[in-house]
Motif scaffolding. Structure first.
Motif, PDB file in Angstrom:
ATOM      1  N   UNK A  29      -7.559  -6.148   6.224  1.00 55.96           N
ATOM      2  CA  UNK A  29      -6.936  -4.893   5.807  1.00 55.96           C
ATOM      3  C   UNK A  29      -5.590  -5.169   5.167  1.00 55.96           C
ATOM      4  N   UNK A  30      -5.127  -4.163   4.416  1.00 58.39           N
ATOM      5  CA  UNK A  30      -3.781  -4.234   3.857  1.00 58.39           C
ATOM      6  C   UNK A  30      -2.762  -4.434   4.971  1.00 58.39           C
ATOM      7  N   UNK A  31      -2.938  -3.712   6.071  1.00 58.65           N
ATOM      8  CA  UNK A  31      -1.983  -3.775   7.176  1.00 58.65           C
ATOM      9  C   UNK A  31      -1.882  -5.183   7.759  1.00 58.65           C
ATOM     10  N   UNK A  32      -3.008  -5.848   7.925  1.00 57.37           N
ATOM     11  CA  UNK A  32      -2.998  -7.210   8.478  1.00 57.37           C
ATOM     12  C   UNK A  32      -2.217  -8.170   7.583  1.00 57.37           C
ATOM     13  N   UNK A  33      -2.538  -8.144   6.303  1.00 60.89           N
ATOM     14  CA  UNK A  33      -1.897  -9.068   5.366  1.00 60.89           C
ATOM     15  C   UNK A  33      -0.424  -8.718   5.194  1.00 60.89           C
ATOM     16  N   UNK A  34      -0.114  -7.434   5.101  1.00 61.61           N
ATOM     17  CA  UNK A  34       1.279  -7.012   4.943  1.00 61.61           C
ATOM     18  C   UNK A  34       2.120  -7.450   6.146  1.00 61.61           C
ATOM     19  N   UNK A  35       1.572  -7.302   7.331  1.00 62.70           N
ATOM     20  CA  UNK A  35       2.295  -7.707   8.545  1.00 62.70           C
ATOM     21  C   UNK A  35       2.586  -9.207   8.521  1.00 62.70           C
ATOM     22  N   UNK A  36       1.583 -10.017   8.196  1.00 64.98           N
ATOM     23  CA  UNK A  36       1.768 -11.471   8.141  1.00 64.98           C
ATOM     24  C   UNK A  36       2.730 -11.903   7.041  1.00 64.98           C
ATOM     25  N   UNK A  37       2.742 -11.165   5.945  1.00 71.42           N
ATOM     26  CA  UNK A  37       3.613 -11.502   4.813  1.00 71.42           C
ATOM     27  C   UNK A  37       5.004 -10.883   4.957  1.00 71.42           C
ATOM     28  N   UNK A  38       5.189 -10.055   5.974  1.00 74.95           N
ATOM     29  CA  UNK A  38       6.471  -9.367   6.220  1.00 74.95           C
ATOM     30  C   UNK A  38       6.870  -8.453   5.062  1.00 74.95           C
ATOM     31  N   UNK A  40       5.910  -4.277   3.451  1.00 71.13           N
ATOM     32  CA  UNK A  40       5.324  -3.010   3.866  1.00 71.13           C
ATOM     33  C   UNK A  40       3.919  -2.856   3.296  1.00 71.13           C
ATOM     34  N   UNK A  41       3.110  -2.086   3.988  1.00 71.20           N
ATOM     35  CA  UNK A  41       1.742  -1.817   3.528  1.00 71.20           C
ATOM     36  C   UNK A  41       1.795  -1.124   2.168  1.00 71.20           C
ATOM     37  N   UNK A  42       2.717  -0.174   2.036  1.00 68.87           N
ATOM     38  CA  UNK A  42       2.830   0.567   0.779  1.00 68.87           C
ATOM     39  C   UNK A  42       3.174  -0.380  -0.376  1.00 68.87           C
ATOM     40  N   UNK A  43       4.106  -1.299  -0.142  1.00 71.16           N
ATOM     41  CA  UNK A  43       4.497  -2.225  -1.210  1.00 71.16           C
ATOM     42  C   UNK A  43       3.326  -3.128  -1.586  1.00 71.16           C
ATOM     43  N   UNK A  44       2.636  -3.686  -0.596  1.00 77.49           N
ATOM     44  CA  UNK A  44       1.491  -4.550  -0.884  1.00 77.49           C
ATOM     45  C   UNK A  44       0.408  -3.777  -1.634  1.00 77.49           C
ATOM     46  N   UNK A  45       0.191  -2.533  -1.253  1.00 76.92           N
ATOM     47  CA  UNK A  45      -0.785  -1.703  -1.947  1.00 76.92           C
ATOM     48  C   UNK A  45      -0.399  -1.518  -3.414  1.00 76.92           C
TER      49      UNK A  45
END
Length: 122
Positions: A29-38, A40-45
């Motif tokens: 999920x976006x949330x998983x990858x965003x968390x690991x990359x430090x 935000x989910x919105x920014x990664x999206x």
């Protein structure tokens, strides 16, 4: 004669599509990858949708979170950009050096002629 070629996509669009493809292939999920990359989910999206142009630090962090080498991402993106404008029914050929056949007693210099091409297929 009008060439049927799509306009070249933006770099950030191809980067985002490539990151998304890697993430989805891993079924993450976006949330998983965003968390690991430090990030935000919105920014990664927005990066994945090509709306934001990520810095090299963000790209490195997302690649690390995905387990993808940054150099691998750059190669994939470069390949996509290089071949995106080629119509599907056209094969690109590179010019080749043609060596003429000469008697065994003397060596023939390479002959370069405009329009000569070599097709190598597997």
């Amino acid at each position: 004669m009008t060439e049927n070629v799509r306009p070249r996509p933006l770099l950030r669009t191809v980067v985002g599509e490539t990151l998304r493809r890697h993430r989805q292939e891993q079924r993450r999920t976006l949330a998983e990858v965003a968390r690991e990359a430090a990030v935000s989910v919105q920014y990664l999206s927005e990066v994945e949708r090509g709306r934001k142009e990520p810095s090299s630090e963000i790209l490195a962090a997302v690649c690390e979170a995905l387990g993808v080498e940054l150099s691998e991402l750059v190669v994939e993106v470069g390949h996509e950009l290089a071949f995106d404008r080629v119509p599907a029914d056209v094969v690109r050929l590179r010019l080749a050096t043609i060596t003429s056949i000469a008697p065994a007693t003397r060596a023939a210099p390479p002959i370069h002629r405009t329009g000569d091409a070599m097709l190598m297929a597997a």
